[in-house]
Design an enzyme around this catalytic site. Structure first.
Site, PDB file in Angstrom:
ATOM      1  N   THR A 178       0.877  -1.185   0.000  1.00  0.00           N
ATOM      2  CA  THR A 178       0.000   0.000   0.000  1.00  0.00           C
ATOM      3  C   THR A 178       0.913   1.233   0.000  1.00  0.00           C
ATOM      4  O   THR A 178       1.356   1.656  -1.052  1.00  0.00           O
ATOM      5  CB  THR A 178      -0.960   0.008   1.208  1.00  0.00           C
ATOM      6  OG1 THR A 178      -0.213  -0.147   2.415  1.00  0.00           O
ATOM      7  CG2 THR A 178      -1.968  -1.111   1.094  1.00  0.00           C
TER       8      THR A 178
ATOM      9  N   LYS B  60       3.560  -7.089   3.757  1.00  0.00           N
ATOM     10  CA  LYS B  60       3.292  -5.660   3.503  1.00  0.00           C
ATOM     11  C   LYS B  60       3.069  -5.001   4.866  1.00  0.00           C
ATOM     12  O   LYS B  60       2.507  -5.611   5.785  1.00  0.00           O
ATOM     13  CB  LYS B  60       2.114  -5.441   2.559  1.00  0.00           C
ATOM     14  CG  LYS B  60       0.748  -5.810   3.011  1.00  0.00           C
ATOM     15  CD  LYS B  60       0.027  -4.822   3.870  1.00  0.00           C
ATOM     16  CE  LYS B  60       0.131  -3.420   3.329  1.00  0.00           C
ATOM     17  NZ  LYS B  60      -0.532  -2.488   4.295  1.00  0.00           N
TER      18      LYS B  60
ATOM     19  N   ASN C  94      -0.438  10.252   6.439  1.00  0.00           N
ATOM     20  CA  ASN C  94      -1.657   9.880   7.143  1.00  0.00           C
ATOM     21  C   ASN C  94      -2.686  10.992   7.225  1.00  0.00           C
ATOM     22  O   ASN C  94      -3.827  10.773   7.626  1.00  0.00           O
ATOM     23  CB  ASN C  94      -1.321   9.343   8.537  1.00  0.00           C
ATOM     24  CG  ASN C  94      -0.810   7.928   8.430  1.00  0.00           C
ATOM     25  OD1 ASN C  94      -1.535   7.051   7.996  1.00  0.00           O
ATOM     26  ND2 ASN C  94       0.450   7.739   8.776  1.00  0.00           N
TER      27      ASN C  94
ATOM     28  N   THR D 124      -0.149  -9.735  12.599  1.00  0.00           N
ATOM     29  CA  THR D 124       0.159  -8.413  12.056  1.00  0.00           C
ATOM     30  C   THR D 124      -0.116  -8.300  10.563  1.00  0.00           C
ATOM     31  O   THR D 124      -0.076  -9.294   9.857  1.00  0.00           O
ATOM     32  CB  THR D 124       1.641  -8.076  12.289  1.00  0.00           C
ATOM     33  OG1 THR D 124       1.880  -6.780  11.757  1.00  0.00           O
ATOM     34  CG2 THR D 124       2.533  -9.054  11.557  1.00  0.00           C
TER      35      THR D 124
ATOM     36  N   THR E  56      -8.012  10.674   0.637  1.00  0.00           N
ATOM     37  CA  THR E  56      -8.488  11.391  -0.557  1.00  0.00           C
ATOM     38  C   THR E  56      -7.448  11.451  -1.658  1.00  0.00           C
ATOM     39  O   THR E  56      -6.347  10.961  -1.494  1.00  0.00           O
ATOM     40  CB  THR E  56      -8.878  12.829  -0.175  1.00  0.00           C
ATOM     41  OG1 THR E  56      -7.841  13.372   0.652  1.00  0.00           O
ATOM     42  CG2 THR E  56     -10.169  12.838   0.583  1.00  0.00           C
TER      43      THR E  56
END
Lengths: 402, 402
Positions: A151, A177, A397, A188, A402
């Site tokens: 990500t 990841k 963060n 995790t 958006t």
């Protein structure tokens, strides 16, 4: 602690009998691989550890239930960009459909297929894209699946170990990841380990759980536990080594050392690539009352925002380290705590020592900062890994959604 | 919860019989007031709550021991820039010397003098400057002492309430310093409350402890507990109102409501002025199993780095709120959680609702963001206050030391 001296990391390669794929299906906004699978040619023994968050995501629940049936798995289908978490009955149905489509494509039993998702919480999986994605997947031996689960990760996390078991070469290969929302309690983020060793499924589960406690569960990026955390291990036995059935088996300890090193290496890579991180922070606690308390103190130190920000700023402010130790529930001899940072002794018997501030600050500019603490109350120890707190953590963060 | 409807905040003023001073003694590098005292003309009933950090600073320990002797105090001498923490026997001796010098200057008993320090951990108090400072202090009725305790605070925290007790006007006035290292467990940072009400010392202690639990202990800036946290209340009885001796006394509830409001207001001001903060975050949890669990959930939400960064970025990412709820130990009905942000309903029955993302984001640009959560498992509630996580938090804490 597991002795990992006998095993060393080697270049990435898959164990015998595994293939994978990673493709771009446009699940998210970014231009990257976001969908993939990992497949063993034969059913493999399997084990998993899962998030302790009460809001467990649909794919995490489904994979847990699937593995727990008979500790077997042959394939995992996975995606990034959408976590399929807090998505209600529709989300559960979508995970089941994904599992079913994958089992039909491979012509294998439904309960040999795991599913894994990571990304934004609350959005439903776009099932048209998932369906098209499953059709499109094809066997490869590259490492694209390790990229498809990323990500905000800056790079894929991979670790590979080779050991000898009964005269055969056995490979243990993992990928993960990580990045944000990393503060596992039991399991995790997403971690996958494949091996061509043979091992009983229940024994594999027991071994994984123990080793996750001192590796994946000892890293923290931001104190938050995801709804989707999961570590899955598959062992297909195709190396031809004798199948492990008990911890008393001759080769069990070398297998465990190999697995531990792969898990630890992935954990450290996740910490070093924490969201916005510029460096890995490692904390080693000695002289603890118990290993559990050593782990608690180590994790509290690498988890403190103030310590993390000081490390980003190369500020040898040991007061924040000792203050964090004092916040824990661990036994502490408050008059006899020692602290070293990058080998520079800053605190002895809980009192600051004179040291070269500039040299200490300079040493903290490296991409790894090591904090050594001695609590002087016992002979147990603990380790934990984290990263610094940076402008970029906030930036990432503040605008992820958006 | 204490009903504070009957009492309202008023402009800053000291209660009858208190004076103070705040001066610049050059204890730190910055050009600001850094030394001061707060004195009652007569001995006052006194109570305190103190940090739970194992490394309790010398002044904190000394003030605790002093107050606990007979719950009386007449003066507190205080400084910023140096915490006198982790300073060993020398630090303890320095705190004792400071207490002695102040008692001699005022001609009062040693055990009527408290000492308080805040600032860098590990440095010794410069006793020549402390001695000169004590000589220089003189009675004033301004608010300079409230500025002398500031460290990275952008402004002093002050709160004042006036109530009627037995026909007399009673004033309750508090001030505090906060900013970073704020995540109290029992007490918190430095907070001082003065009143001209009369109240038994033990009763004052009991009342303070109870009200700190739902005010100061419900704020968090960064999850770290300081070694120096302390809240001290002095009640000198000079308003002439009947002295409170029991919780059954007629005026006890109005006094408690006034004290609660002052503590709550100071707590909110500390949260709003958290290091680098651009806004206050308030979380109200309803439908909790118990008040304690409501408080736990509320504090976890305002304490999550991911929630805090999202609020800074005006990102209505409710997934991080529900994920944080799931990390707590509180009872949760995982299918029936509701979440509102600034009055905009985003989650009902644990599922995302359609809402205007832009309007939600715009509303989060205000200097206060309110998160309302309903857990639907009981009828208890809890509140907590925090702030957003910003670039400036990182900046301040990466370079505080040097």
């Amino acid at each position: 602690m597991i002795k990992t001296d006998e095993v060393t990391l080697t270049n990435f390669q898959w164990p015998t009998g595994y293939y994978n794929d990673g493709i771009e299906m446009g699940l998210g906004v970014s231009d990257k691989l976001d969908f993939g699978y990992l497949v063993s040619e034969v059913p493999a023994s399997a084990a998993g550890t899962y998030t302790t968050n009460k809001f467990q995501a649909a794919p995490t629940k489904l994979t847990k239930n699937t593995i727990n049936q008979d500790h077997q798995l042959q394939a995992v289908v996975m995606n990034s960009a959408c976590a399929n978490s807090c998505t209600g009955k529709q989300g559960e149905q979508n995970a089941l459909t994904e599992q079913k489509l994958m089992s039909e494509k491979l012509g294998i039993d439904l309960n040999l297929v795991g599913v894994a998702s990571t990304g934004l919480i609350g959005a439903q999986l776009p099932m048209d894209k998932v369906t098209a994605g499953i059709e499109k997947l094809s066997p490869h031996h590259d490492d694209n699946v390790t990229k498809a689960v990323m990500t905000t990760d800056k790079k894929p996390k991979q670790a590979c170990v080779q050991i000898k078991m009964g005269g055969k070469t056995v490979t243990i290969t993992g990928f993960a990841k990580g990045s944000g929302m990393i503060h596992p309690k039991m399991a995790t983020m997403l971690g996958f380990v494949t091996t061509d060793a043979g091992i009983d499924g229940e024994l594999l589960q027991q071994t994984l759980s123990q080793n996750v406690d001192t590796t994946f569960n000892q890293i923290t990026v931001d104190g938050d536990t995801s709804t989707n955390d999961m570590v899955v291990v598959m062992a297909n036995g195709m190396a031809g080594a004798p199948k492990l059935a008990s911890t008393d088996d001759a080769d069990f300890s070398i297998f465990q050392a190999g697995l531990h090193l792969v898990l630890q290496e992935l954990a450290k890579q996740i910490a070093a690539d924490g969201e916005g991180a510029t460096k890995l922070v490692e904390c080693n606690v000695e002289g603890a009352f118990s290993d559990l308390e050593g782990q608690e103190v180590a994790k509290a130190i690498v988890g403190s925002n103030l310590v993390k920000a000081a490390i980003f700023g190369q500020d040898p402010n040991w007061g924040r380290i000792i203050s964090t130790i004092g916040m824990t529930n661990a036994h502490v001899d408050i008059e006899h705590v020692d602290i070293e940072v990058n080998g520079i002794k800053m605190v002895e018997d809980s009192l600051g020592l004179p040291f070269d501030q500039q040299a200490a600050s300079d040493s903290m500019g490296a991409n790894k900062v090591v904090i050594d603490v001695n609590l002087h109350v016992g002979s147990a120890s603990g380790q934990a890994w984290g990263c610094d707190l940076t402008y970029n953590y906030v930036k990432i963060n503040a605008s992820y959604h958006t």
